[in-house]
Design an enzyme around this catalytic site. Structure first.
Site, PDB file in Angstrom:
ATOM      1  N   PRO A 153       0.529  -0.811  -0.594  1.00  0.00           N
ATOM      2  CA  PRO A 153      -0.374   0.175  -0.074  1.00  0.00           C
ATOM      3  C   PRO A 153       0.806   1.431  -0.222  1.00  0.00           C
ATOM      4  O   PRO A 153       1.342   1.346   0.918  1.00  0.00           O
ATOM      5  CB  PRO A 153      -1.022  -0.091   1.045  1.00  0.00           C
ATOM      6  CG  PRO A 153      -1.127  -1.478   1.452  1.00  0.00           C
ATOM      7  CD  PRO A 153       0.696  -1.942   0.819  1.00  0.00           C
ATOM      8  N   ASN A 154       0.428   2.079  -0.972  1.00  0.00           N
ATOM      9  CA  ASN A 154       0.857   3.455  -0.964  1.00  0.00           C
ATOM     10  C   ASN A 154       1.979   3.797  -1.380  1.00  0.00           C
ATOM     11  O   ASN A 154       2.886   4.627  -2.040  1.00  0.00           O
ATOM     12  CB  ASN A 154       1.116   3.927   0.224  1.00  0.00           C
ATOM     13  CG  ASN A 154      -0.215   3.947   1.315  1.00  0.00           C
ATOM     14  OD1 ASN A 154      -0.798   5.114   0.157  1.00  0.00           O
ATOM     15  ND2 ASN A 154      -0.278   3.788   1.872  1.00  0.00           N
ATOM     16  N   ARG A 199       5.290  10.915  -2.113  1.00  0.00           N
ATOM     17  CA  ARG A 199       5.030  11.137  -0.464  1.00  0.00           C
ATOM     18  C   ARG A 199       6.427  11.100   0.371  1.00  0.00           C
ATOM     19  O   ARG A 199       7.385  10.414  -0.087  1.00  0.00           O
ATOM     20  CB  ARG A 199       4.777   9.388  -1.049  1.00  0.00           C
ATOM     21  CG  ARG A 199       4.124   8.452   0.599  1.00  0.00           C
ATOM     22  CD  ARG A 199       4.067   7.318   0.405  1.00  0.00           C
ATOM     23  NE  ARG A 199       3.896   6.498   1.899  1.00  0.00           N
ATOM     24  CZ  ARG A 199       3.702   5.539   2.528  1.00  0.00           C
ATOM     25  NH1 ARG A 199       4.948   5.075   1.199  1.00  0.00           N
ATOM     26  NH2 ARG A 199       3.979   4.975   3.159  1.00  0.00           N
ATOM     27  N   TYR A 258      11.441   8.617   1.522  1.00  0.00           N
ATOM     28  CA  TYR A 258      11.504   7.590   1.191  1.00  0.00           C
ATOM     29  C   TYR A 258      12.469   7.702  -0.378  1.00  0.00           C
ATOM     30  O   TYR A 258      11.610   7.243  -0.988  1.00  0.00           O
ATOM     31  CB  TYR A 258       9.406   7.378   0.342  1.00  0.00           C
ATOM     32  CG  TYR A 258       9.272   6.562   1.673  1.00  0.00           C
ATOM     33  CD1 TYR A 258       9.335   5.760   2.307  1.00  0.00           C
ATOM     34  CD2 TYR A 258       7.610   7.158   2.046  1.00  0.00           C
ATOM     35  CE1 TYR A 258       8.786   5.697   3.506  1.00  0.00           C
ATOM     36  CE2 TYR A 258       6.997   7.335   3.360  1.00  0.00           C
ATOM     37  CZ  TYR A 258       8.145   5.493   4.195  1.00  0.00           C
ATOM     38  OH  TYR A 258       7.550   5.316   5.413  1.00  0.00           O
ATOM     39  N   ASN A 278       7.904  -5.301  -0.277  1.00  0.00           N
ATOM     40  CA  ASN A 278       8.075  -3.757   0.577  1.00  0.00           C
ATOM     41  C   ASN A 278       6.632  -3.986   1.127  1.00  0.00           C
ATOM     42  O   ASN A 278       5.467  -3.376   0.323  1.00  0.00           O
ATOM     43  CB  ASN A 278       8.725  -2.740   0.100  1.00  0.00           C
ATOM     44  CG  ASN A 278       8.311  -2.149   1.035  1.00  0.00           C
ATOM     45  OD1 ASN A 278       7.671  -1.768   2.478  1.00  0.00           O
ATOM     46  ND2 ASN A 278       9.182  -0.585   0.725  1.00  0.00           N
ATOM     47  N   ALA A 286       2.799  -0.568   5.470  1.00  0.00           N
ATOM     48  CA  ALA A 286       2.154  -0.384   6.269  1.00  0.00           C
ATOM     49  C   ALA A 286       1.222  -1.923   7.028  1.00  0.00           C
ATOM     50  O   ALA A 286       1.351  -1.958   8.192  1.00  0.00           O
ATOM     51  CB  ALA A 286       1.736   0.767   6.789  1.00  0.00           C
ATOM     52  N   HIS A 312       3.541  -4.087   9.806  1.00  0.00           N
ATOM     53  CA  HIS A 312       3.284  -3.671  11.426  1.00  0.00           C
ATOM     54  C   HIS A 312       1.765  -4.421  12.028  1.00  0.00           C
ATOM     55  O   HIS A 312       2.494  -4.789  13.316  1.00  0.00           O
ATOM     56  CB  HIS A 312       3.353  -1.924  11.722  1.00  0.00           C
ATOM     57  CG  HIS A 312       4.282  -1.413  10.518  1.00  0.00           C
ATOM     58  ND1 HIS A 312       5.676  -2.154  10.606  1.00  0.00           N
ATOM     59  CD2 HIS A 312       4.789  -0.972   9.301  1.00  0.00           C
ATOM     60  CE1 HIS A 312       6.523  -1.169  10.089  1.00  0.00           C
ATOM     61  NE2 HIS A 312       5.675  -0.754   9.396  1.00  0.00           N
ATOM     62  N   GLU A 349      12.313  -9.610   2.722  1.00  0.00           N
ATOM     63  CA  GLU A 349      11.331  -8.108   2.567  1.00  0.00           C
ATOM     64  C   GLU A 349      12.156  -7.386   3.210  1.00  0.00           C
ATOM     65  O   GLU A 349      13.452  -7.445   3.287  1.00  0.00           O
ATOM     66  CB  GLU A 349      11.060  -8.281   4.646  1.00  0.00           C
ATOM     67  CG  GLU A 349       9.896  -7.000   4.422  1.00  0.00           C
ATOM     68  CD  GLU A 349       9.199  -7.705   5.883  1.00  0.00           C
ATOM     69  OE1 GLU A 349       8.486  -8.661   5.682  1.00  0.00           O
ATOM     70  OE2 GLU A 349       9.231  -5.970   7.146  1.00  0.00           O
ATOM     71  N   HIS A 359      12.689  -2.693   3.145  1.00  0.00           N
ATOM     72  CA  HIS A 359      11.846  -1.268   3.293  1.00  0.00           C
ATOM     73  C   HIS A 359      12.884  -0.848   2.289  1.00  0.00           C
ATOM     74  O   HIS A 359      13.698  -0.379   3.083  1.00  0.00           O
ATOM     75  CB  HIS A 359      12.018  -0.924   5.056  1.00  0.00           C
ATOM     76  CG  HIS A 359      10.938  -2.452   5.117  1.00  0.00           C
ATOM     77  ND1 HIS A 359       9.325  -1.958   5.128  1.00  0.00           N
ATOM     78  CD2 HIS A 359      10.637  -3.335   6.252  1.00  0.00           C
ATOM     79  CE1 HIS A 359       8.883  -2.892   5.384  1.00  0.00           C
ATOM     80  NE2 HIS A 359       9.674  -3.804   6.195  1.00  0.00           N
ATOM     81  N   ARG A 396      12.634   4.709  13.755  1.00  0.00           N
ATOM     82  CA  ARG A 396      11.233   5.254  13.129  1.00  0.00           C
ATOM     83  C   ARG A 396      10.086   5.835  14.575  1.00  0.00           C
ATOM     84  O   ARG A 396      11.146   4.724  15.531  1.00  0.00           O
ATOM     85  CB  ARG A 396      10.632   4.954  11.685  1.00  0.00           C
ATOM     86  CG  ARG A 396      11.430   5.160  10.664  1.00  0.00           C
ATOM     87  CD  ARG A 396      11.478   5.172   9.729  1.00  0.00           C
ATOM     88  NE  ARG A 396       9.637   6.181   9.447  1.00  0.00           N
ATOM     89  CZ  ARG A 396       8.792   6.077   8.396  1.00  0.00           C
ATOM     90  NH1 ARG A 396       9.148   5.368   7.839  1.00  0.00           N
ATOM     91  NH2 ARG A 396       7.768   6.613   8.377  1.00  0.00           N
TER      92      ARG A 396
END
Ligand code: DQA
Length: 147
Positions: free
Chosen positions: A10-11, A18, A23, A72, A75, A78, A96, A98, A105
Site C-alpha cells: 500500500p501507498n 510521498r 522515501y 515491501n 504499513a 506492522h 522483505e 523497506h 522510526r
C-alpha cells in the site's frame, strides 16, 4: 529462466510524491526500471506488482509461479498476520525490503510481523534496499540449484 516477483504494498504507488525526505524522489516506475535492468544482469526473469489491497497481495502470493519473492509490504508490515501467513506458506525464498530504516522510526514501525516469514530483511537503503533484495533472492535461487 527462473522468475522473481517484486511486490510493492500500500501507498508505494505514490513514491516520488510521498514524503520524499523519507522515501526519496524517484517514482515506482523508475524503481521498477532499475529492477528490470538488474534482473537482466543477474539472469533472472522479473515481474513487479503493486497493490493497495492486502487481499490482492495474498492472492498473488498464493498463485504466483515465481521462484522467489522480494516484498515491501508497506504499513501491512506492522500488523498483517494474514500477509505473514501467506508468506509463511509460500515455498520459495522471501526477502522483505523497506526504503526507510523501520528500526529508527516510530515505535509502531519498529516491529515487522511479516519478517519472521522471510529469509531476511533489508531496511534503510532507499531504492538500494530493493536492488540488494533482488540480489539476495537471486543468490538464494542460485544456491538452491547448486545444492
Ligand atoms: C515502508 C515503511 C512502512 O512503515 C511504511 O508504512 C511504508 C513504507 C518503507 O519502505 O520504508 O509504506 O515499508
Amino acid at each position: 529462466m527462473r522468475k522473481i516477483l517484486v511486490m510493492h504494498g500500500p501507498n508505494l504507488n505514490k513514491l516520488g510524491q510521498r514524503d520524499p525526505l523519507l522515501y526519496g524522489t524517484g517514482t515506482l516506475q523508475e524503481l521498477n526500471s532499475l529492477l528490470v535492468e538488474l534482473a537482466a544482469d543477474l539472469g533472472v526473469a522479473l515481474e513487479t506488482f503493486q497493490s493497495n489491497h492486502e487481499g490482492e497481495l495474498i492472492d498473488l502470493i498464493q498463485t504466483t509461479d515465481a521462484a522467489a519473492l522480494v516484498i515491501n509490504p508497506g504499513a501491512l508490515t506492522h500488523y498483517s498476520y494474514a500477509l505473514r501467513d501467506a508468506l509463511a506458506d509460500y515455498a520459495g525464498p522471501v526477502v522483505e525490503v523497506h526504503l526507510s530504516n523501520i528500526h529508527g522510526r516510530e515505535a509502531f514501525r519498529q516491529l515487522s510481523v511479516t519478517a519472521g516469514a522471510a529469509s531476511g530483511l533489508i531496511s534503510g537503503f532507499g531504492f538500494d534496499s530493493y536492488l540488494l533484495g533482488l540480489r539476495a533472492a537471486a543468490s538464494r535461487l542460485q544456491k538452491e540449484v547448486a545444492l
